[in-house]
Design a protein around this motif. Structure first.
Motif, short mmCIF file in Angstrom:
data_model
loop_
_atom_site.label_atom_id
_atom_site.label_comp_id
_atom_site.label_asym_id
_atom_site.label_seq_id
_atom_site.Cartn_x
_atom_site.Cartn_y
_atom_site.Cartn_z
N ASP A 1 3.10 8.54 -12.82
CA ASP A 1 3.25 7.29 -13.57
C ASP A 1 4.41 7.46 -14.54
O ASP A 1 4.49 8.46 -15.25
CB ASP A 1 1.97 6.96 -14.34
CG ASP A 1 2.07 5.62 -15.04
OD1 ASP A 1 2.33 5.62 -16.25
OD2 ASP A 1 1.89 4.58 -14.37
N VAL B 1 -0.19 11.94 -8.05
CA VAL B 1 0.19 10.60 -8.51
C VAL B 1 1.09 10.74 -9.73
O VAL B 1 0.86 11.58 -10.60
CB VAL B 1 -1.05 9.77 -8.86
CG1 VAL B 1 -0.66 8.42 -9.46
CG2 VAL B 1 -1.91 9.57 -7.61
N SER C 1 1.79 8.02 -1.29
CA SER C 1 2.82 7.00 -1.53
C SER C 1 4.23 7.60 -1.59
O SER C 1 5.20 6.94 -1.23
CB SER C 1 2.52 6.28 -2.85
OG SER C 1 2.49 7.19 -3.93
N TYR D 1 -4.39 12.12 -6.24
CA TYR D 1 -3.55 12.42 -5.08
C TYR D 1 -3.26 11.15 -4.30
O TYR D 1 -4.10 10.22 -4.25
CB TYR D 1 -4.21 13.46 -4.18
CG TYR D 1 -4.42 14.79 -4.86
CD1 TYR D 1 -3.41 15.75 -4.85
CD2 TYR D 1 -5.59 15.06 -5.55
CE1 TYR D 1 -3.58 16.96 -5.49
CE2 TYR D 1 -5.77 16.29 -6.20
CZ TYR D 1 -4.76 17.22 -6.16
OH TYR D 1 -4.91 18.43 -6.81
N THR D 2 -2.08 11.10 -3.69
CA THR D 2 -1.66 9.92 -2.95
C THR D 2 -0.62 10.31 -1.90
O THR D 2 -0.01 11.38 -1.98
CB THR D 2 -1.04 8.89 -3.91
OG1 THR D 2 -0.65 7.74 -3.17
CG2 THR D 2 0.17 9.46 -4.61
#
Length: 287
Positions: free
Chosen positions: A43, A41, A55, A52-53
């Protein structure tokens, strides 16, 4: 008597061990870390987080901006591969039919550009294809209006063909070296024209060499960075320059890693499919 089979069975592993460790440390480990990084992740305020992602992958495959860059990368790589094959195959055929010392001289001419840095060659093409370059000056001398070549896909393809052509010529020339010239002469004696003998006898024999050249050229062209970065400019991005921007300009390392993995997987799928198609056709033609 009992210890010999065990020593023989362990010898291949001992011989391949250092190379395997080097390959794992230099290729597999960084690739695994890149895959892990692509799921982290990110930002914009705090940076990479310990979570974790998916996206990043979803954003890449659903955004028309990224898809357009991927399509441009594959299109440029395919055009470069096609032009290199059209130019490199006759060049390798002529080189294989030459005799010394001309063969050695022209082989040195073909390999010679590899001794020059890609960045230097890219700057050279930027001076040739610029608005005040030699190409536009030549067009003005013959009464034609100058054309915009720099910072276009045409400029990238031209420079990539110049850089990648030796990687196409050498595999085809190596395959032609294994071909008996008397086979082609036998086709002529049986009434085949030179074009028919070339198409029905020579081309199937060197198809695997052409396959190797196409795979090398396509892979290197799709991952090229210096030439698209210098001749494509900031607006005409390709996959490698996009990854570079995400890493160093946007500082979004997970998204850059996801783009790199997607490009790698796409290249592997295309190259494996092409490899299977050409090998199947070669086996069918050669029996």
């Amino acid at each position: 008597m009992i210890s010999r089979p065990s020593s023989r069975s362990s010898s291949p592993w001992l011989l391949a061990g250092p190379g395997a460790l080097f390959f794992a440390g230099m290729i597999l480990l960084p690739l695994a870390l890149t895959v892990i990084l692509s799921f982290r992740v990110y930002d914009h305020a705090t940076g990479i987080k310990d979570a974790y992602t998916l996206s990043h992958y979803i954003a890449v495959v659903t955004d028309e901006y990224y898809l357009g860059i991927f399509w441009r990368t594959l299109r440029v790589a395919a055009m470069t591969t096609l032009i290199c094959a059209v130019i490199g195959a006759p060049e390798a055929y002529i080189l294989a039919r030459m005799r010394n010392p001309w063969r050695s001289i022209f082989l040195l001419v073909i390999i010679g550009p590899l001794l020059v840095s890609v960045v230097v060659r890219a700057f050279g093409w930027s001076m040739l294809l610029g608005s005040q370059g030699l190409v536009n000056q030549a067009l003005q001398l013959v009464g034609l209006s100058p054309v915009r070549l720099l910072y276009t896909e045409t400029a990238i393809v031209i420079a990539l063909v110049h850089v990648m052509l030796p990687f196409m010529v050498i595999p085809i020339w190596t395959a032609l070296q294994k071909l008996d010239p008397m086979v082609e002469a036998a086709a002529w004696s049986l009434g085949a024209s030179r074009f028919t003998a070339l198409r029905r006898v020579v081309l199937p024999q060197v198809s695997l060499g052409m396959l190797s050249g196409c795979l090398i050229v396509f892979g290197l062209s799709a991952s090229a960075f210096a030439i698209p970065g210098l001749l494509g400019g900031r607006r005409l991005k390709m996959a490698a320059t996009l990854v570079y921007d995400e890493y160093l300009h946007e500082l979004n390392w997970p998204l850059g890693a996801a783009i790199a993995i997607i490009v790698l997987v796409a290249n592997l799928l295309i190259m494996l499919a092409y490899n299977r198609m050409v090998e199947t056709r070669a086996r069918r033609m050669l029996g």
